[in-house]
Design a protein around this motif. Structure first.
Motif, PDB file in Angstrom:
ATOM      1  N   LEU A 217       0.828  -1.208   0.000  1.00 24.30           N
ATOM      2  CA  LEU A 217       0.000   0.000   0.000  1.00 24.30           C
ATOM      3  C   LEU A 217       0.862   1.256   0.000  1.00 24.30           C
ATOM      4  O   LEU A 217       0.540   2.237  -0.691  1.00 24.30           O
ATOM      5  N   ARG A 218       1.954   1.244   0.751  1.00 23.62           N
ATOM      6  CA  ARG A 218       2.850   2.400   0.788  1.00 23.62           C
ATOM      7  C   ARG A 218       3.448   2.675  -0.585  1.00 23.62           C
ATOM      8  O   ARG A 218       3.565   3.834  -1.006  1.00 23.62           O
ATOM      9  N   ILE A 219       3.792   1.617  -1.311  1.00 23.43           N
ATOM     10  CA  ILE A 219       4.350   1.787  -2.653  1.00 23.43           C
ATOM     11  C   ILE A 219       3.302   2.386  -3.588  1.00 23.43           C
ATOM     12  O   ILE A 219       3.591   3.319  -4.352  1.00 23.43           O
TER      13      ILE A 219
ATOM     14  N   LEU B 191       6.179   8.432 -16.675  1.00 22.36           N
ATOM     15  CA  LEU B 191       7.395   8.152 -17.431  1.00 22.36           C
ATOM     16  C   LEU B 191       8.611   8.810 -16.800  1.00 22.36           C
ATOM     17  O   LEU B 191       9.726   8.290 -16.902  1.00 22.36           O
ATOM     18  N   ALA B 192       8.418   9.944 -16.155  1.00 19.47           N
ATOM     19  CA  ALA B 192       9.537  10.683 -15.553  1.00 19.47           C
ATOM     20  C   ALA B 192       9.875  10.195 -14.150  1.00 19.47           C
ATOM     21  O   ALA B 192      10.825  10.685 -13.539  1.00 19.47           O
ATOM     22  N   THR B 193       9.108   9.245 -13.634  1.00 18.00           N
ATOM     23  CA  THR B 193       9.312   8.763 -12.272  1.00 18.00           C
ATOM     24  C   THR B 193       9.804   7.319 -12.288  1.00 18.00           C
ATOM     25  O   THR B 193       9.084   6.414 -12.705  1.00 18.00           O
ATOM     26  N   GLY B 194      11.038   7.125 -11.843  1.00 14.99           N
ATOM     27  CA  GLY B 194      11.616   5.789 -11.838  1.00 14.99           C
ATOM     28  C   GLY B 194      11.210   4.986 -10.614  1.00 14.99           C
ATOM     29  O   GLY B 194      10.723   5.527  -9.621  1.00 14.99           O
ATOM     30  N   ILE B 195      11.432   3.689 -10.695  1.00 17.41           N
ATOM     31  CA  ILE B 195      11.106   2.789  -9.586  1.00 17.41           C
ATOM     32  C   ILE B 195      11.905   3.160  -8.337  1.00 17.41           C
ATOM     33  O   ILE B 195      11.392   3.119  -7.219  1.00 17.41           O
ATOM     34  N   ASP B 196      13.181   3.538  -8.527  1.00 14.17           N
ATOM     35  CA  ASP B 196      14.013   3.942  -7.383  1.00 14.17           C
ATOM     36  C   ASP B 196      13.357   5.060  -6.596  1.00 14.17           C
ATOM     37  O   ASP B 196      13.335   5.041  -5.358  1.00 14.17           O
TER      38      ASP B 196
ATOM     39  N   VAL C 249      10.175   5.932  -6.512  1.00 15.00           N
ATOM     40  CA  VAL C 249       8.945   5.474  -5.856  1.00 15.00           C
ATOM     41  C   VAL C 249       9.270   4.728  -4.564  1.00 15.00           C
ATOM     42  O   VAL C 249       8.671   4.987  -3.509  1.00 15.00           O
ATOM     43  N   MET C 250      10.220   3.810  -4.649  1.00 14.16           N
ATOM     44  CA  MET C 250      10.567   3.015  -3.477  1.00 14.16           C
ATOM     45  C   MET C 250      11.179   3.868  -2.382  1.00 14.16           C
ATOM     46  O   MET C 250      10.936   3.652  -1.188  1.00 14.16           O
ATOM     47  N   SER C 251      11.971   4.845  -2.763  1.00 10.09           N
ATOM     48  CA  SER C 251      12.551   5.765  -1.779  1.00 10.09           C
ATOM     49  C   SER C 251      11.455   6.564  -1.092  1.00 10.09           C
ATOM     50  O   SER C 251      11.471   6.753   0.134  1.00 10.09           O
ATOM     51  N   GLU C 252      10.499   7.040  -1.867  1.00 15.41           N
ATOM     52  CA  GLU C 252       9.371   7.795  -1.307  1.00 15.41           C
ATOM     53  C   GLU C 252       8.568   6.930  -0.335  1.00 15.41           C
ATOM     54  O   GLU C 252       8.038   7.424   0.665  1.00 15.41           O
ATOM     55  N   ALA C 253       8.486   5.641  -0.634  1.00 11.56           N
ATOM     56  CA  ALA C 253       7.751   4.711   0.229  1.00 11.56           C
ATOM     57  C   ALA C 253       8.580   4.256   1.432  1.00 11.56           C
ATOM     58  O   ALA C 253       8.067   3.552   2.308  1.00 11.56           O
ATOM     59  N   GLY C 254       9.873   4.636   1.460  1.00 13.86           N
ATOM     60  CA  GLY C 254      10.737   4.237   2.564  1.00 13.86           C
ATOM     61  C   GLY C 254      11.217   2.807   2.471  1.00 13.86           C
ATOM     62  O   GLY C 254      11.528   2.179   3.481  1.00 13.86           O
ATOM     63  N   LEU C 255      11.318   2.290   1.229  1.00 16.67           N
ATOM     64  CA  LEU C 255      11.717   0.900   1.009  1.00 16.67           C
ATOM     65  C   LEU C 255      12.875   0.834   0.023  1.00 16.67           C
ATOM     66  O   LEU C 255      13.177   1.813  -0.655  1.00 16.67           O
ATOM     67  N   THR C 256      13.508  -0.328  -0.065  1.00 12.48           N
ATOM     68  CA  THR C 256      14.626  -0.495  -0.986  1.00 12.48           C
ATOM     69  C   THR C 256      14.145  -0.905  -2.367  1.00 12.48           C
ATOM     70  O   THR C 256      13.089  -1.524  -2.513  1.00 12.48           O
ATOM     71  N   HIS C 257      14.951  -0.575  -3.366  1.00 12.65           N
ATOM     72  CA  HIS C 257      14.596  -0.890  -4.751  1.00 12.65           C
ATOM     73  C   HIS C 257      14.358  -2.376  -4.960  1.00 12.65           C
ATOM     74  O   HIS C 257      13.454  -2.786  -5.687  1.00 12.65           O
ATOM     75  N   GLY C 258      15.179  -3.209  -4.311  1.00 15.66           N
ATOM     76  CA  GLY C 258      15.086  -4.649  -4.514  1.00 15.66           C
ATOM     77  C   GLY C 258      13.759  -5.255  -4.117  1.00 15.66           C
ATOM     78  O   GLY C 258      13.388  -6.328  -4.599  1.00 15.66           O
ATOM     79  N   GLY C 259      13.019  -4.583  -3.251  1.00 13.57           N
ATOM     80  CA  GLY C 259      11.740  -5.116  -2.798  1.00 13.57           C
ATOM     81  C   GLY C 259      10.599  -4.914  -3.781  1.00 13.57           C
ATOM     82  O   GLY C 259       9.516  -5.486  -3.610  1.00 13.57           O
ATOM     83  N   PHE C 260      10.825  -4.123  -4.822  1.00 13.62           N
ATOM     84  CA  PHE C 260       9.740  -3.787  -5.756  1.00 13.62           C
ATOM     85  C   PHE C 260       9.121  -5.028  -6.384  1.00 13.62           C
ATOM     86  O   PHE C 260       7.892  -5.165  -6.446  1.00 13.62           O
TER      87      PHE C 260
ATOM     88  N   ASP D  14       5.835  -5.619 -13.012  1.00 12.61           N
ATOM     89  CA  ASP D  14       6.571  -4.553 -13.690  1.00 12.61           C
ATOM     90  C   ASP D  14       5.909  -3.221 -13.361  1.00 12.61           C
ATOM     91  O   ASP D  14       4.931  -3.155 -12.609  1.00 12.61           O
ATOM     92  N   LYS D  15       6.418  -2.161 -13.934  1.00 20.06           N
ATOM     93  CA  LYS D  15       5.942  -0.818 -13.604  1.00 20.06           C
ATOM     94  C   LYS D  15       4.528  -0.563 -14.110  1.00 20.06           C
ATOM     95  O   LYS D  15       3.784   0.236 -13.531  1.00 20.06           O
ATOM     96  N   THR D  16       4.131  -1.221 -15.204  1.00 22.52           N
ATOM     97  CA  THR D  16       2.779  -0.986 -15.717  1.00 22.52           C
ATOM     98  C   THR D  16       1.720  -1.498 -14.741  1.00 22.52           C
ATOM     99  O   THR D  16       0.635  -0.923 -14.645  1.00 22.52           O
ATOM    100  N   VAL D  17       2.019  -2.576 -14.025  1.00 24.89           N
ATOM    101  CA  VAL D  17       1.087  -3.074 -13.012  1.00 24.89           C
ATOM    102  C   VAL D  17       0.943  -2.047 -11.889  1.00 24.89           C
ATOM    103  O   VAL D  17      -0.162  -1.759 -11.413  1.00 24.89           O
ATOM    104  N   LEU D  18       2.071  -1.475 -11.481  1.00 20.97           N
ATOM    105  CA  LEU D  18       2.031  -0.419 -10.466  1.00 20.97           C
ATOM    106  C   LEU D  18       1.255   0.787 -10.984  1.00 20.97           C
ATOM    107  O   LEU D  18       0.467   1.398 -10.241  1.00 20.97           O
ATOM    108  N   PHE D  19       1.443   1.143 -12.234  1.00 25.56           N
ATOM    109  CA  PHE D  19       0.737   2.285 -12.828  1.00 25.56           C
ATOM    110  C   PHE D  19      -0.768   2.087 -12.722  1.00 25.56           C
ATOM    111  O   PHE D  19      -1.509   2.997 -12.319  1.00 25.56           O
ATOM    112  N   ALA D  20      -1.236   0.909 -13.064  1.00 23.95           N
ATOM    113  CA  ALA D  20      -2.671   0.623 -12.998  1.00 23.95           C
ATOM    114  C   ALA D  20      -3.194   0.747 -11.568  1.00 23.95           C
ATOM    115  O   ALA D  20      -4.272   1.320 -11.326  1.00 23.95           O
TER     116      ALA D  20
END
Length: 235
Positions: free
Chosen positions: A59-61, A75-80, A82-93, A99-105
């Motif tokens: 939910l935080r992500i 498009l201008a917002t990378g996964i890194d 997003v994860m930083s904003e959520a307080g989590l590491t990139h590897g947990g995505f 993929d990112k399109t699932v997150l977009f939806a």
């Protein structure tokens, strides 16, 4: 005669020892079973706790992506970021999204949930017809909405990107637009309510897009004029 009693005492002692051994084995088995049950319960509890933490992280992500996508664009917002904003590491995505399109939806769903709450509830619940259109128009075309896109409607901020997105994202967006249009239509009187609701939503969205690119005073004049125009769609 003396041999028989001696044999009996020996047998009695052996039987007592055997019984004691069996009792000890039973107690040991019972303790082992109890320990095993306790371990299973602890494992189940830990598993439930882990699932809860995973849901919270998910939910935080989604919330972080929803804000960032509306503020900067998907498009201008990378996964890194997003994860930083959520307080989590990139590897947990990838434990949460293919993929990112699932997150977009999912981020679109979150944004539309907020839009529905703002346009249909939070003091507007009982309003219908012109009273509803006037109040909803004033809320949508507010200076605060113009100035804080990350907290506002996803249609003006992400509509152009959705048009170029994969089909699953476009379908989700279309479904949510039709849903909110249908809910607005229920507040309108007269025929062609759904078409007028879509017209009303389009009027709000177009005005907000233009207003965000005008000086503040001019934008407010446009907002005020559009609010009056919108009342004609209420009937």
């Amino acid at each position: 005669m003396h041999g028989a009693p001696d044999m009996s005492k020996s047998q009695h002692a052996a039987a007592s020892a055997s019984a004691a051994s069996a009792s000890a084995s039973s107690a040991s088995a019972s303790a082992s079973a109890s320990a095993s049950a306790s371990a299973s319960a602890s494992a189940a509890s830990a598993s439930a706790s882990d699932l809860s933490r995973k849901d919270q992280s998910h939910l935080r992500i989604v919330k972080a992506a929803s804000r960032l996508f509306r503020r900067h664009g998907q498009l201008a917002t990378g996964i890194d970021r997003v994860m930083s904003e959520a307080g989590l590491t990139h590897g947990g995505f990838y434990a949460h999204f293919r993929d990112k399109t699932v997150l977009f939806a999912e981020a679109l769903d979150d944004a539309f949930d907020e839009a529905e709450a703002n346009l249909l509830f939070r003091g507007l619940d009982a309003l219908r017809g012109k009273a509803y259109v006037a109040a909803a128009s004033k809320r949508y075309l507010a200076a605060s909405h113009r100035n804080r896109p990350a907290e506002g409607c996803a249609i003006p901020t992400l509509g152009a990107e959705v048009a170029r997105a994969p089909v699953n994202v476009r379908r989700r967006f279309t479904h949510r637009v039709e849903k909110i249009t249908g809910q607005i239509a229920e507040r309108l009187d007269g025929p062609d309510a759904e078409l007028r609701a879509l017209n009303l939503l389009s009027l709000w969205v177009g005005t907000l897009i233009v207003g965000r690119n005008l000086p503040e005073k001019r934008a407010q004049q446009l907002f005020d004029y559009t609010q009056k125009s919108a009342e004609r769609l209420a009937r």
